[in-house]
Design a protein around this motif. Structure first.
Motif, PDB file in Angstrom:
ATOM      1  N   LEU A   1      46.475  39.259   2.362  1.00 45.86           N
ATOM      2  CA  LEU A   1      46.166  40.356   3.193  1.00 45.86           C
ATOM      3  C   LEU A   1      44.794  41.172   3.167  1.00 45.86           C
ATOM      4  O   LEU A   1      44.500  41.862   4.119  1.00 45.86           O
ATOM      5  CB  LEU A   1      47.372  41.601   2.757  1.00 45.86           C
ATOM      6  N   LEU A   2      44.244  41.103   2.038  1.00 47.44           N
ATOM      7  CA  LEU A   2      42.742  41.719   1.948  1.00 47.44           C
ATOM      8  C   LEU A   2      41.916  41.002   2.328  1.00 47.44           C
ATOM      9  O   LEU A   2      40.652  41.534   2.407  1.00 47.44           O
ATOM     10  CB  LEU A   2      42.556  41.869   0.468  1.00 47.44           C
ATOM     11  N   LEU A   3      41.989  39.720   3.164  1.00 50.44           N
ATOM     12  CA  LEU A   3      40.992  39.060   3.888  1.00 50.44           C
ATOM     13  C   LEU A   3      40.725  39.676   4.961  1.00 50.44           C
ATOM     14  O   LEU A   3      39.517  39.226   5.599  1.00 50.44           O
ATOM     15  CB  LEU A   3      41.358  37.636   3.999  1.00 50.44           C
ATOM     16  N   HIS A   4      41.440  40.293   5.690  1.00 54.10           N
ATOM     17  CA  HIS A   4      41.212  40.624   6.901  1.00 54.10           C
ATOM     18  C   HIS A   4      41.599  42.102   7.152  1.00 54.10           C
ATOM     19  O   HIS A   4      42.656  42.777   6.644  1.00 54.10           O
ATOM     20  CB  HIS A   4      41.925  39.859   8.043  1.00 54.10           C
ATOM     21  N   SER A   5      41.022  42.777   8.425  1.00 54.07           N
ATOM     22  CA  SER A   5      41.872  44.119   8.507  1.00 54.07           C
ATOM     23  C   SER A   5      42.981  43.814   9.668  1.00 54.07           C
ATOM     24  O   SER A   5      43.412  42.671   9.872  1.00 54.07           O
ATOM     25  CB  SER A   5      40.787  44.877   9.310  1.00 54.07           C
ATOM     26  N   TYR A   6      43.680  44.836   9.807  1.00 59.66           N
ATOM     27  CA  TYR A   6      44.792  44.919  10.788  1.00 59.66           C
ATOM     28  C   TYR A   6      44.654  44.097  12.045  1.00 59.66           C
ATOM     29  O   TYR A   6      45.212  43.197  12.446  1.00 59.66           O
ATOM     30  CB  TYR A   6      45.548  46.095  10.867  1.00 59.66           C
ATOM     31  N   GLU A   7      43.450  44.731  12.699  1.00 58.86           N
ATOM     32  CA  GLU A   7      43.240  44.331  14.065  1.00 58.86           C
ATOM     33  C   GLU A   7      42.742  42.629  14.087  1.00 58.86           C
ATOM     34  O   GLU A   7      43.368  42.016  14.884  1.00 58.86           O
ATOM     35  CB  GLU A   7      42.073  45.042  14.586  1.00 58.86           C
ATOM     36  N   GLU A   8      42.191  42.387  12.934  1.00 55.98           N
ATOM     37  CA  GLU A   8      41.929  40.908  12.784  1.00 55.98           C
ATOM     38  C   GLU A   8      43.359  40.021  12.500  1.00 55.98           C
ATOM     39  O   GLU A   8      43.435  38.936  13.259  1.00 55.98           O
ATOM     40  CB  GLU A   8      41.034  40.631  11.766  1.00 55.98           C
ATOM     41  N   TRP A   9      44.061  40.463  11.577  1.00 54.30           N
ATOM     42  CA  TRP A   9      45.356  39.730  11.314  1.00 54.30           C
ATOM     43  C   TRP A   9      46.323  39.739  12.367  1.00 54.30           C
ATOM     44  O   TRP A   9      46.968  38.742  12.677  1.00 54.30           O
ATOM     45  CB  TRP A   9      46.004  40.713  10.186  1.00 54.30           C
ATOM     46  N   ASN A  10      46.193  40.713  13.416  1.00 54.11           N
ATOM     47  CA  ASN A  10      47.157  40.979  14.550  1.00 54.11           C
ATOM     48  C   ASN A  10      46.626  39.831  15.647  1.00 54.11           C
ATOM     49  O   ASN A  10      47.345  39.658  16.473  1.00 54.11           O
ATOM     50  CB  ASN A  10      47.166  42.188  15.010  1.00 54.11           C
ATOM     51  N   GLN A  11      45.416  39.083  15.620  1.00 55.68           N
ATOM     52  CA  GLN A  11      45.331  38.133  16.508  1.00 55.68           C
ATOM     53  C   GLN A  11      46.481  36.897  16.398  1.00 55.68           C
ATOM     54  O   GLN A  11      46.664  36.451  15.410  1.00 55.68           O
ATOM     55  CB  GLN A  11      43.922  37.701  16.127  1.00 55.68           C
ATOM     56  N   PRO A  12      46.728  36.333  17.484  1.00 61.82           N
ATOM     57  CA  PRO A  12      48.061  35.469  17.382  1.00 61.82           C
ATOM     58  C   PRO A  12      47.603  34.124  16.699  1.00 61.82           C
ATOM     59  O   PRO A  12      48.413  33.672  15.865  1.00 61.82           O
ATOM     60  CB  PRO A  12      47.918  35.014  19.039  1.00 61.82           C
ATOM     61  N   HIS A  13      46.326  33.813  16.510  1.00 59.82           N
ATOM     62  CA  HIS A  13      45.884  32.621  15.647  1.00 59.82           C
ATOM     63  C   HIS A  13      45.977  32.823  14.100  1.00 59.82           C
ATOM     64  O   HIS A  13      46.037  31.785  13.341  1.00 59.82           O
ATOM     65  CB  HIS A  13      44.547  32.053  16.236  1.00 59.82           C
ATOM     66  N   LEU A  14      45.877  34.159  13.801  1.00 60.62           N
ATOM     67  CA  LEU A  14      45.907  34.505  12.285  1.00 60.62           C
ATOM     68  C   LEU A  14      47.282  34.990  11.913  1.00 60.62           C
ATOM     69  O   LEU A  14      47.777  34.474  10.949  1.00 60.62           O
ATOM     70  CB  LEU A  14      44.879  35.639  12.056  1.00 60.62           C
ATOM     71  N   ARG A  15      47.799  35.723  12.800  1.00 60.40           N
ATOM     72  CA  ARG A  15      49.134  36.337  12.456  1.00 60.40           C
ATOM     73  C   ARG A  15      50.079  35.349  12.089  1.00 60.40           C
ATOM     74  O   ARG A  15      51.039  35.538  11.271  1.00 60.40           O
ATOM     75  CB  ARG A  15      49.742  37.424  13.342  1.00 60.40           C
ATOM     76  N   VAL A  16      50.122  34.340  12.554  1.00 62.67           N
ATOM     77  CA  VAL A  16      51.187  33.082  12.388  1.00 62.67           C
ATOM     78  C   VAL A  16      51.058  32.503  11.175  1.00 62.67           C
ATOM     79  O   VAL A  16      52.033  31.958  10.707  1.00 62.67           O
ATOM     80  CB  VAL A  16      51.223  32.130  13.571  1.00 62.67           C
ATOM     81  N   LEU A  17      49.828  32.598  10.433  1.00 61.41           N
ATOM     82  CA  LEU A  17      49.672  32.305   9.332  1.00 61.41           C
ATOM     83  C   LEU A  17      50.425  32.951   8.068  1.00 61.41           C
ATOM     84  O   LEU A  17      50.940  32.496   7.007  1.00 61.41           O
ATOM     85  CB  LEU A  17      48.081  32.142   8.960  1.00 61.41           C
ATOM     86  N   LEU A  18      50.661  34.258   8.479  1.00 64.30           N
ATOM     87  CA  LEU A  18      51.596  34.933   7.645  1.00 64.30           C
ATOM     88  C   LEU A  18      52.993  34.945   7.817  1.00 64.30           C
ATOM     89  O   LEU A  18      53.742  34.793   7.022  1.00 64.30           O
ATOM     90  CB  LEU A  18      51.196  36.590   7.966  1.00 64.30           C
ATOM     91  N   ASN A  19      53.545  34.528   8.948  1.00 65.49           N
ATOM     92  CA  ASN A  19      54.950  34.439   9.236  1.00 65.49           C
ATOM     93  C   ASN A  19      55.142  33.808  10.750  1.00 65.49           C
ATOM     94  O   ASN A  19      54.340  34.301  11.768  1.00 65.49           O
ATOM     95  CB  ASN A  19      55.721  35.634   9.160  1.00 65.49           C
ATOM     96  N   THR A  20      56.086  32.838  10.967  1.00 70.28           N
ATOM     97  CA  THR A  20      56.054  32.209  12.006  1.00 70.28           C
ATOM     98  C   THR A  20      56.617  33.056  13.153  1.00 70.28           C
ATOM     99  O   THR A  20      56.710  32.863  14.310  1.00 70.28           O
ATOM    100  CB  THR A  20      56.859  30.874  11.956  1.00 70.28           C
TER     101      THR A  20
END
Length: 209
Positions: A67-86
């Motif tokens: 989680l500390l690799l990206h900001s919220y806005e970055e994590w919330n991009q579709p191609h990144l957020r799916v890495l956290l949970n399908t």
């Protein structure tokens, strides 16, 4: 959890029902799950809180170093957020601020289950921003909160399983747990249902928890 209400015969306790995140059909810790909890008629809706790299409080159960690799806005991009949970293929990552904005006009109570020390300050800042001290209860990672933030309602986490001695001397255990919570500034006890007996409830109410 209980609170005082007033009726024609004076004061009495009313049990408050809580909706645990993921208790319905929607994926855990999404806005859809929160809305489902509200629509269930619950008095309290529980969410889990972690933080992203930029300190944003977001809804998620597991606190991971990633989680500390990206900001919220970055994590919330579709191609990144799916890495956290399908589940994030169809749902955006929800922020705690979004929950407060949705809860405020409804007057809904919140059980904020903090999952890391880094989540404490962002969570409390939002409680104060939305003046939700009376509607918010902190569980989970809560060490030192009562000393540092006396205006915040915090629940003392009790053991998930009781020892044979605690089971055999339950009344003594209950009184000790309640005294500890009161002395340390906690508002109540966060308990697994199987460890909570009527005597514990009575002891907690008697001491003002």
């Amino acid at each position: 959890m209980s609170k005082f209400i007033v009726n024609e015969v004076g004061y009495m306790y009313r049990t408050l029902a809580a909706a645990h995140t993921g208790c319905g059909e929607s994926p855990d810790n999404t806005m859809a799950s929160f809305v489902e909890g509200v629509r269930s008629g619950a008095d309290i809706v529980e969410v889990d809180i972690v933080v992203a790299r930029d300190g944003s409080a977001i809804l998620m159960h597991d606190d991971t170093p990633e989680l500390l690799l990206h900001s919220y806005e970055e994590w919330n991009q579709p191609h990144l957020r799916v890495l956290l949970n399908t589940a994030y293929e169809e749902h955006e990552i929800a922020t705690l601020e979004q929950i407060f904005r949705a809860a405020e006009p409804l007057g809904i109570n919140l059980n904020l289950d903090i999952k890391s020390a880094a989540s404490i300050e962002p969570t409390i800042a939002l409680i104060r921003k939305y003046r939700a001290q009376e509607r918010s209860y902190i569980t989970g990672y809560s060490e030192s909160i009562t000393e540092t933030y006396p205006d915040i309602q915090v629940m003392l986490n009790t053991p998930v399983e009781l020892t044979p001695e605690q089971l055999d001397n339950y009344e003594r255990y209950a009184e000790t747990a309640c005294q500890e919570a009161k002395q340390r500034g906690y508002s109540g006890l966060n308990m697994k249902g199987t460890t909570c007996r009527p005597f514990m409830v009575e002891a907690a109410h008697h001491i003002g928890l």
